[in-house]
Design an enzyme around this catalytic site. Sequence first.
Site, PDB file in Angstrom:
ATOM      1  CB  SER A 136      -0.865   0.000   1.266  1.00 27.44           C
ATOM      2  OG  SER A 136      -1.498   1.239   1.447  1.00 27.44           O
ATOM      3  CE1 TYR A 149      -3.995  -2.269   5.311  1.00 28.40           C
ATOM      4  CE2 TYR A 149      -3.416  -0.010   4.731  1.00 28.40           C
ATOM      5  CZ  TYR A 149      -3.771  -1.293   4.348  1.00 28.40           C
ATOM      6  OH  TYR A 149      -3.881  -1.611   3.008  1.00 28.40           O
TER       7      TYR A 149
END
Length: 279
Positions: A136, A149
């Site tokens: 990501s 995350y």
Amino acid sequence: MAKTWLVTGTSSGFGKELATLLAKSPEVNLVATARRTEKLDYLDQYDHGQILKLKLDTTDDDDIQNAVNEAVKKFGTIDVLDNNAGLGYFSTFEEAQDVDVKHMFDVNVFGLAHMTQAVLPIMRKQKSGVIIGLSSVCGLAGVPSLSFYCATKFAVEGMYQTLSAEVAEDGIKVMLVEPSAFRTDWSGRSSNKTNTAYPDDYKLVKESMEATEKGQGKEAGDPKKAAKAIYEQVTDNFDHLPLHLPLGAAAVQGATANLKSILSDIDKYSDLAKDADFK
Ligand SMILES: NC(=O)c1ccc[n+]([C@@H]2O[C@H](COP(=O)([O-])OP(=O)(O)OC[C@H]3O[C@@H](n4cnc5c(N)ncnc54)[C@H](OP(=O)(O)O)[C@@H]3O)[C@@H](O)[C@H]2O)c1
């Protein structure tokens, strides 16, 4: 000869779009996996013997080994592993719950690591293969409300950057895909949330969570285009496969800003850094 792709988390989002694209290609044997195989019915219309649907929860080591064995049994080998399965977690750092954080690490980090460890012996033996990790932009830059995350995706970046150096001599390539916000189920059903009990103190986190909620279903990134980009890199750009593939304008902007700021600190403090060595 058709290449065999094994993709995790093909029930929705990026995984589903990539599986759909792969299923349409005669050049591909597809091993489409999901926690619940009934979510893979969408593939049946394309199945002419080159699709294997398997149950695979990436936190279950037996599932992992079974999927790898079944893939090899049906297609002879695995040429491309796409570690796509993953989830998110929105919270202030202070209030993050261990149970959510640990589960997310089990999927995003250990699931991906165990899948990779199960496939590497096959790729090493055949002296070729591609390993893809759905990282990501959060693996390249911190984002308020997503500290843990980001930690999972920074972990993936560190593991795969190192792995790419370790396995290059065996003809195995590694690609980290680093999207910004894309229109999938990720920020909705695939993310746990802890709402902050300190709204006056954590304005940035609150704003970030509200913006994500408001933006659900309107994210700038198109997962069909992402799937196409991933597929084309592996098939058409194999000789120059990038280690890093950011996707989405916000990924380019966020990653660039953070990497520039890291470089600026390194430049500014390089004399001090060098002076810390023994003379
Ligand atoms: N969308 C974004 O904005 C974005 C941005 C950057 C990176 N990513 C990353 O992209 C990847 C795919 O997410 P997505 O955006 O496509 O979201 P998604 O539509 O929610 O898809 C997530 C997939 O992961 C699967 N999954 C979750 N836990 C699993 C487990 N234990 N074992 C196997 N599969 C599991 C889900 O399966 P179920 O249907 O069974 O839940 C689903 O197929 C994730 O790694 C995510 O972190 C997403």
